[in-house]
Design a protein around this motif. Structure first.
Motif, short mmCIF file in Angstrom:
data_model
loop_
_atom_site.label_atom_id
_atom_site.label_comp_id
_atom_site.label_asym_id
_atom_site.label_seq_id
_atom_site.Cartn_x
_atom_site.Cartn_y
_atom_site.Cartn_z
N GLY A 194 -9.31 40.19 4.86
CA GLY A 194 -9.51 38.88 6.47
C GLY A 194 -11.23 38.92 5.50
N ILE A 195 -11.88 38.64 4.03
CA ILE A 195 -13.39 38.02 4.91
C ILE A 195 -13.64 36.75 4.46
N GLY A 196 -12.13 36.66 3.12
CA GLY A 196 -12.86 35.16 2.83
C GLY A 196 -12.47 33.69 3.12
N LEU A 197 -12.85 34.00 5.10
CA LEU A 197 -12.91 33.12 6.13
C LEU A 197 -13.72 32.83 6.18
N ALA A 198 -15.15 34.53 6.19
CA ALA A 198 -15.62 34.28 6.36
C ALA A 198 -17.37 33.98 5.15
N ILE A 199 -16.27 34.45 3.88
CA ILE A 199 -17.11 33.61 3.22
C ILE A 199 -17.24 31.98 2.92
N CYS A 200 -15.87 31.78 3.16
CA CYS A 200 -16.00 30.19 3.65
C CYS A 200 -17.14 30.04 4.21
N LYS A 201 -17.03 30.19 5.60
CA LYS A 201 -18.13 29.96 6.52
C LYS A 201 -19.91 30.05 5.74
N LYS A 202 -19.74 30.11 5.63
CA LYS A 202 -21.05 31.82 5.03
C LYS A 202 -21.29 30.28 4.52
N ILE A 203 -20.68 30.08 3.23
CA ILE A 203 -20.92 29.20 2.60
C ILE A 203 -21.38 27.94 2.83
N VAL A 204 -20.34 26.99 4.02
CA VAL A 204 -20.97 25.88 3.99
C VAL A 204 -22.39 25.27 4.81
N GLU A 205 -22.07 27.02 5.33
CA GLU A 205 -23.45 26.71 5.95
C GLU A 205 -24.87 26.96 5.56
N ARG A 206 -24.57 27.37 4.32
CA ARG A 206 -25.56 27.33 3.77
C ARG A 206 -25.42 25.89 3.18
N HIS A 207 -24.62 25.64 3.04
CA HIS A 207 -24.73 23.99 2.23
C HIS A 207 -25.23 22.79 3.33
N GLY A 208 -25.80 23.83 4.64
CA GLY A 208 -26.29 22.70 5.98
C GLY A 208 -25.15 21.95 6.72
N GLY A 209 -23.84 22.76 6.43
CA GLY A 209 -22.23 21.96 7.01
C GLY A 209 -21.65 23.11 7.99
N ASN A 210 -20.81 22.31 8.66
CA ASN A 210 -20.62 23.61 9.32
C ASN A 210 -18.91 23.57 8.87
N ILE A 211 -17.77 24.41 9.55
CA ILE A 211 -16.71 24.84 8.97
C ILE A 211 -16.08 24.71 9.94
N SER A 212 -14.90 24.47 10.26
CA SER A 212 -13.49 23.79 11.44
C SER A 212 -11.77 24.11 10.71
N VAL A 213 -11.48 24.53 11.96
CA VAL A 213 -9.79 24.23 11.87
C VAL A 213 -9.02 23.71 12.83
N GLU A 214 -8.33 22.78 12.46
CA GLU A 214 -6.81 22.51 13.07
C GLU A 214 -5.83 23.16 12.78
N SER A 215 -4.67 23.09 14.21
CA SER A 215 -4.24 23.33 13.52
C SER A 215 -2.97 23.85 14.65
N GLN A 216 -1.58 24.33 13.94
CA GLN A 216 -0.42 24.65 16.10
C GLN A 216 0.61 25.73 14.46
N PRO A 217 0.36 26.93 15.86
CA PRO A 217 1.75 27.77 15.21
C PRO A 217 2.48 27.54 14.54
#
Lengths: 145, 962, 145
Positions: free
Chosen positions: B922-945
């Motif tokens: 459960g840490i994979g996306l947290a890592i992704c978020k941290k990486i993206v934010e470190r790069h000055g960007g942001n991460i989001s998701v669009e989805s429907q079940p």
């Protein structure tokens, strides 16, 4: 012919694991253990209780040792004309850049990081055996084994 | 002998003291006389008293005897006498009382006398009465009782005492008076002696002085005598003294002999009578005196006239005689007859020989009578070859003619015209070669008449130089013509001697219309004046002051129109003297520009005032020439307190230095280096407090040269914010580091025991599986599982913390390559799942390569993992998002995510599924978020079940590439 | 991520073989080749044409080279503080004890004898890859060391 390997490792758990791993890899391997740097040097120099210690064909050296730190042992080995030809492989938990670089600077023959998983560990030891004890040409002993 | 006081002072002093002494003596004498007269008085007084006392006694006795007489005779006449005696005694008593009124001792006696007298009279009266009444015998009895006698004797006694007293007093007074007289006498004698002494001293001093003077006068007289004797002794030389007007005061034997006059004849006459008549007419004597007075001494050789009228050539020396105060007292003249003097002739010859130039003496017939060795050398002749020859032989033309007297003038006049002037002629050597010469003539009066001495100078060198100069001038003229500016050469009279074609054009004149004209015609004011030597400076000085400097004046064209010019002057030496070359530049354009500039400046000033920042304009000297109201406020000064001040006063360091031109660079270069850059410095307010500023510089061309406009911004707040930020960053760094360390240590140290647990439980499971009971198996497997998960969690935690701590610099990275690497790393799961991973061309971005790979790996790995069944499809693309940013999309056809969890999934250790369903910490996306934010960007998701998910993240591209 | 390996080998055939073997094992391996000792040294020290040469993570060094001998190259590497930390694997035909000892004395990290046959050679290269480039730890981006 027995292959003498000196394992310099303070964790008994790791010692046992290594023993088990080697047992599975190569039964000719004679694994000697020194649990700290001082003991390791005594073994290599045939001092004290190690008066009749064999000269190892390979040294597996952990960096984090009590009393005398592994880096110091490495430096001593590589600084000793008599001992520096013995391939010394660093086998340690640390994968820190600084440790890797320092070890190579001190002329460690190779640096390996102990895997956390048991199977990986076993595979590594197998590779060590495969590479160093099978493929690599090791310098012959001065005296007859 | 040195006299401290001048003589008359001494005399005054002497007289003064004498008079003083006399006065003193007088006073003392007066005093003495008073004393003696007083003592005289006392003597008289005493005698008077004595006299009256005797009279008194006499009267009493008279009284007694007259009373007795009556008694005896009974005659009335005795009674009359008796009564007269009584009144007399009364009188006498009164007189005496008056006389002794000042003497209390004597006065005490008076009442006694009175009593006695009264008693006696009483007795006498009684006796008389008795006689009258009783008769003789009774009266005689009364008398014989004797009291009357006794009273008389007492009375007599008192009188005697009084007389003695008076005598005693007299003696005393006498002695007193005598003493005082003695004293006075003593003082008198002393005073007289002193007076005498002073008079003697004065007299002696005066005597001495006058004897000195007499002595000096005597010696003067003696030396005069000697001198006169000397003068008289000199017979060869006339020596005499004149007064300032030229009247002769003294004469010597020599003068008598030479001039022919005796002393009696000539003394008192004016010396001008010795001059030839023509000289007298010309005023020569007065001139001589004037010259002598001015210079102190004057020598000449000229003609003099004897008494008999004959003339002779004299060598004369006049000397001005002055007294110690410098006033002219007269002249002395010392002369001798040259015609007599062999010596002088010889001396003259000596001078001639020694002269550096060739000297030739020529007579009125044009023949050479004398020459010197230089002349021999110059002309290549021997002396005897030239003496007696015509001077024409060596100077063919120009000399001899000049000397000939003709109908128009006498020889003397002709000569006079030539004297002194350097005449340029041609000299001819013996070998026939010619060379240019300059001759200087001077007359020489001799017994043979007037000769001409010619000093001949070889001027070949000078002629060469002149030729050279002329050449240079020629060349110069050429340069002048070619010059781009109008050039005009002006002489010291302010006239144009030379000009070039540019000058013609500029001023609209033809050349010959200007040459010889006054410069004032084309430059009305400012030029000619600058060149004129005046009482204050010579031409050279005047010129030197003007050389080089560009002077702005007004030029006037032929048509009368004016235009602004700038002239640059330089001197030019020529045969005609120092000329001035003026380069004249038409600066109308420049003047226009300047006017324009001034206008711009005006506008600029307006802008300056309105500027929101403090603006300061600084000149090259580092002084503030302009500032606006903001600057006043910022620095707390009033405008006039800053104008003209050094900018260092408000910006102590860093500004002025940047502007100064030094050996390495000009002001412009210095400035160019600073323009635009925001320079951070420290400024100082009027109250001394300092504050940080940012300077922005820009150059400003003005008529005063290049100025620097500085916009000054108070960056105190900014600085504070920066400092704050820095602090925060430091804190952050520190905490990051701590975290990293913590994470590292935690994971590292935790790994070790964990590894033991995991490894051994695995070994256990391996070796003893099936050998123990199923519970044991299950237990062991739980243990193994737990340990493994723990290991993974720690590894993931470490990985998460490393995003920050092990993050590297963002560099230009190919996201395409990163993606490919991620795929390689996912090779296993890609193959296993048979996933189809596609992508669009991916751009270059600023990123940490390792982390970018990790990012792709996590997202794509998730896309592959979270699937139902079927073939996972993953598509990665990137789209530009304004300017330099890229939005990446990782789209899958997986399970999809309930919007409820869009936030949560990026949290640490957040899972949406059970462990049995999908593995992962459960840490994979947290890592992704941290990486993206470190790069000055942001991460989001669009989805429907059930409809797959699209993860989007923003990254910045490299600025340098488009 | 590209792994830079320097192969110092004068035999073109061997170079080709090595390249093939590595390609099979790991496509990320970039094999740089120097065909003599001088070139090798120039490559490592970034002289002349090699001014932009990458820093290798592994050096495979043959001993018998023209111009400058492999032993000398080894000595140069191990005497240079900035190069000595690069694992240098001797891969040469000789199996002479003298050579083995000498090279270990010069602190070669390990010594391998080139097998005569192709598949053995390939297998050796793969073991090298396996051991050194997969299991062995290196300082990242050596130039930062």
């Amino acid at each position: 012919m027995a292959i003498e390997v000196l394992l310099v490792e303070d964790s008994p758990g790791d010692v046992r694991l290594t023993q088990e791993a080697f047992r599975g890899a190569n039964t000719s391997v004679h694994l000697h253990v020194a649990s700290d740097g001082v003991d390791a040097m005594a073994f290599l120099r045939h001092e004290g209780s190690h008066g009749s210690a064999p000269r190892p064909d390979l040294i597996l050296l952990d960096l984090n040792l009590p009393k005398m730190d592994g880096r110091e042992v490495l430096a001593k080995i590589k600084g000793d004309d008599n001992l520096k030809t013995i391939p010394t492989v660093i086998l340690t938990t640390s994968d820190a850049e600084v440790d890797i670089v320092k070890s190579y600077q001190l002329q460690a023959n190779c640096y390996l990081s102990k895997p956390v998983q048991l199977d990986e560990f076993e595979t590594l030891v197998k590779s060590i055996n495969d590479f160093w004890l099978t493929k690599v040409k090791l310098p012959q002993q001065k005296s007859c084994a | 002998m040195k006299n401290k006081f001048p003589l008359d002072r001494k005399i005054k002093l002497a007289f003064g003291s004498a008079i003083l002494t006399l006065l003193v003596v007088g006073v003392i004498s007066h005093h003495a006389m008073a004393v003696s007269s007083e003592s005289d008085r006392w003597v008289r007084h005493t005698h008077e008293v004595l006299e009256h006392l005797e009279d008194l006694l006499g009267s009493m006795q008279g009284l007694e005897s007259s009373a007795r007489g009556f008694v005896l005779t009974g005659k009335e006449s005795y009674l009359e006498t008796y009564r007269a005696s009584i009144s007399r005694s009364e009188q006498e008593k009164t007189i005496v009382a008056n006389l002794i009124v000042d003497n209390p001792t004597q006065q005490r006696e008076i009442p006694i006398l009175e009593r006695l007298a009264a008693r006696k009279i009483q007795l006498a009266d009684t006796v008389i009465t008795l006689r009258k009444t009783t008769g003789l015998e009774a009266a005689v009895d009364a008398i014989q009782n004797g009291e009357g006698q006794r009273i008389m004797e007492d009375y007599r006694e008192v009188i005697r005492e009084m007389e003695d007293e008076e005598q005693r007093l007299l003696v005393l007074r006498d002695a007193n008076a005598k003493r005082r007289l003695d004293q006075t006498r003593g003082v008198l004698i002393l005073g007289t002696l002193l007076g005498l002494f002073v008079a003697v001293a004065a007299g002696w001093t005066v005597q001495r002085d006058s004897s000195q003077r007499l002595f000096a006068e005597e010696s003067l007289r003696e030396s005069e005598e000697r001198y006169r004797m000397l003068l008289d002794g000199v017979e060869d030389y006339a020596i005499y003294v004149m007064d300032p007007q030229g009247q002769i005061l003294s004469w010597n034997a020599g003068a008598e002999r030479i001039k022919g006059y005796s002393a009696e004849e000539i003394i008192g006459h004016n010396f001008s009578c010795f001059f030839p008549p023509e000289d007298i007419e010309r005023g020569r004597p007065e001139e001589v005196l004037r010259i002598t007075a001015a210079s102190g001494r004057h020598e000449e050789q000229s003609m003099r006239v004897r008494k008999d009228g004959s003339q002779f050539l004299a060598s004369v020396t006049f000397t001005a005689l002055r007294d110690s105060a410098g006033n002219l007292r007269g002249f002395s003249e010392f002369s001798h007859d040259l015609s007599e003097s062999e010596e002088s002739g010889a001396k003259y010859r000596g001078l001639l020989e020694a002269a550096p130039d060739a000297m030739v003496v020529v007579n009125q017939a044009g023949e050479i009578v004398l020459l010197n060795v230089q002349a021999e050398k110059q002309f290549g002749y021997r002396r005897d070859e030239l003496v007696g020859q015509k001077v024409k032989n060596i100077i063919p033309e120009g000399f001899a003619e000049r000397l000939i007297a003709d109908e128009t003038r006498t020889a003397a006049e002709a000569l006079a015209q030539q004297i002194g002037t350097g005449i340029e002629l041609i000299g001819r050597r013996k070998d026939g070669s010619d060379f240019p010469i300059e001759i200087m003539l001077s007359p020489l009066e001799s017994a043979e008449g007037i000769l001409v001495t010619a000093a001949i100078r070889n001027i070949s060198v000078r002629k060469e130089a002149e030729k050279h100069l002329a050449q240079m001038e020629g060349r110069y003229r050429g340069l002048l013509e070619a010059a781009p500016d109008a050039m005009v050469v002006v002489n010291q009279g302010g006239e144009i001697v030379l000009l070039n074609v540019q000058a013609e054009k500029k001023f609209g004149y033809h050349r010959d219309e200007l040459v010889g004209q006054k410069l004032k015609n084309i430059i009305p004011e400012g030029f000619a004046e600058r060149l004129i030597a005046d009482a204050l400076r010579s031409d050279e000085d005047a010129l030197a002051q003007q050389i080089g400097t560009g002077i702005e004046l007004i030029g006037r064209r032929k048509d009368g129109s004016d235009f602004p010019i700038e002239i640059m002057l330089s001197p030019l030496e020529s045969a005609e003297g120092v000329l001035v070359t003026a380069a004249i530049r038409d600066i109308s354009v420049r003047k226009e520009a300047e006017k324009h500039l001034a206008q711009m400046e005006g506008r600029y000033r307006g802008l300056l005032e309105a500027a929101p920042d403090a603006m300061v304009v600084v000149n090259q000297g580092g002084e503030i020439v302009l500032l606006n109201v903001q600057a006043e406020k910022q620095f707390g000064y009033r405008r006039d307190e800053l104008l003209g001040q050094k900018v260092k006063n408000i910006i102590p360091e860093g500004f002025a230095e940047r502007l100064v031109a030094d050996a390495l660079r000009s002001v412009e270069d210095a400035l160019a280096q600073q323009i635009g850059t925001g320079i951070e410095l420290t400024a100082r307010r009027k109250d001394g407090s300092e504050f940080p500023i940012e300077l922005m510089l820009s150059p400003l061309k003005s008529s005063e040269g290049t100025l620097v406009t500085a916009a000054i911004r108070d960056i105190a707040t900014r600085k504070k914010a920066e400092a704050n930020l820095l602090q925060k960053v430091e804190e952050l760094n520190r905490s990051n580091e701590e975290l990293g360390q913590f994470a590292y240590i935690a994971s590292h140290d935790l790994q070790e025991p964990l590894r033991m647990v995991a490894s051994y439980t695995q070994l256990l499971s391996r070796r003893y599986k099936g050998k123990l009971d199923s519970d044991a198996d299950e237990f062991i497997s739980f243990a193994v599982d737990g340990a493994s998960r723990m290991q993974r969690l720690i590894q993931d935690l470490l990985a998460y913390s490393r995003v920050g701590t092990k993050g590297r610099e963002l560099l230009d990275t190919s996201s395409e390559e990163a993606f490919q690497q991620a795929l390689i790393n996912l090779r296993g799961s890609v193959q296993q799942s048979g996933a189809l991973v596609t992508h669009d061309p991916l751009p270059a971005v600023l990123a940490d390569e390792t982390q970018l790979i990790q990012l792709f790996q996590n997202l794509v790995g998730n896309a592959i993992k979270y699937q139902k069944s079927g073939i996972p499809r993953v598509h990665v693309s990137a789209a530009r998002n304004g300017g330099n940013k890229w939005t990446f999309s990782v789209q899958d056809n997986g399970l999809g995510i309930d919007p409820l969890y869009f936030e949560r999934i990026f949290g640490m250790f957040q899972r949406l599924h059970k462990r049995e369903e999908f593995e992962g910490t459960g840490i994979g996306l947290a890592i992704c978020k941290k990486i993206v934010e470190r790069h000055g960007g942001n991460i989001s998701v669009e989805s429907q079940p059930g409809q797959g998910s699209t993860f989007r993240f923003l990254l910045a591209g490299n600025e340098k590439k488009s | 991520m590209i792994i830079e390996v320097l192969l110092v080998e004068d035999s073109y055939g061997d170079v080709r073989l090595t390249r093939e073997a590595f390609r099979d094992a790991n496509q990320s391996v970039h094999l740089n080749v120097a065909s003599d000792g001088v070139e090798a040294t120039a490559f490592l020290k970034r002289f002349g044409a090699h001014v932009h040469a990458p820093r290798p993570e592994l050096i495979l060094l043959d001993l018998n080279l023209p111009k400058m001998d492999g032993r000398e190259v080894l000595a140069q590497i191990k005497n240079d503080d900035s190069l000595k930390a690069i694992p240098t694997v001797i891969l040469t035909t000789s199996d002479a004890e003298a050579d083995i000892l000498k090279t270990y004395r010069l602190q070669a990290n390990c010594y391998l004898t080139k097998p005569a046959q192709w598949d053995a050679f390939e297998s050796m290269v793969k073991s090298i890859h396996d051991f050194w480039l997969t299991k062995g730890k290196f300082a990242q981006q050596g130039s930062r060391v």
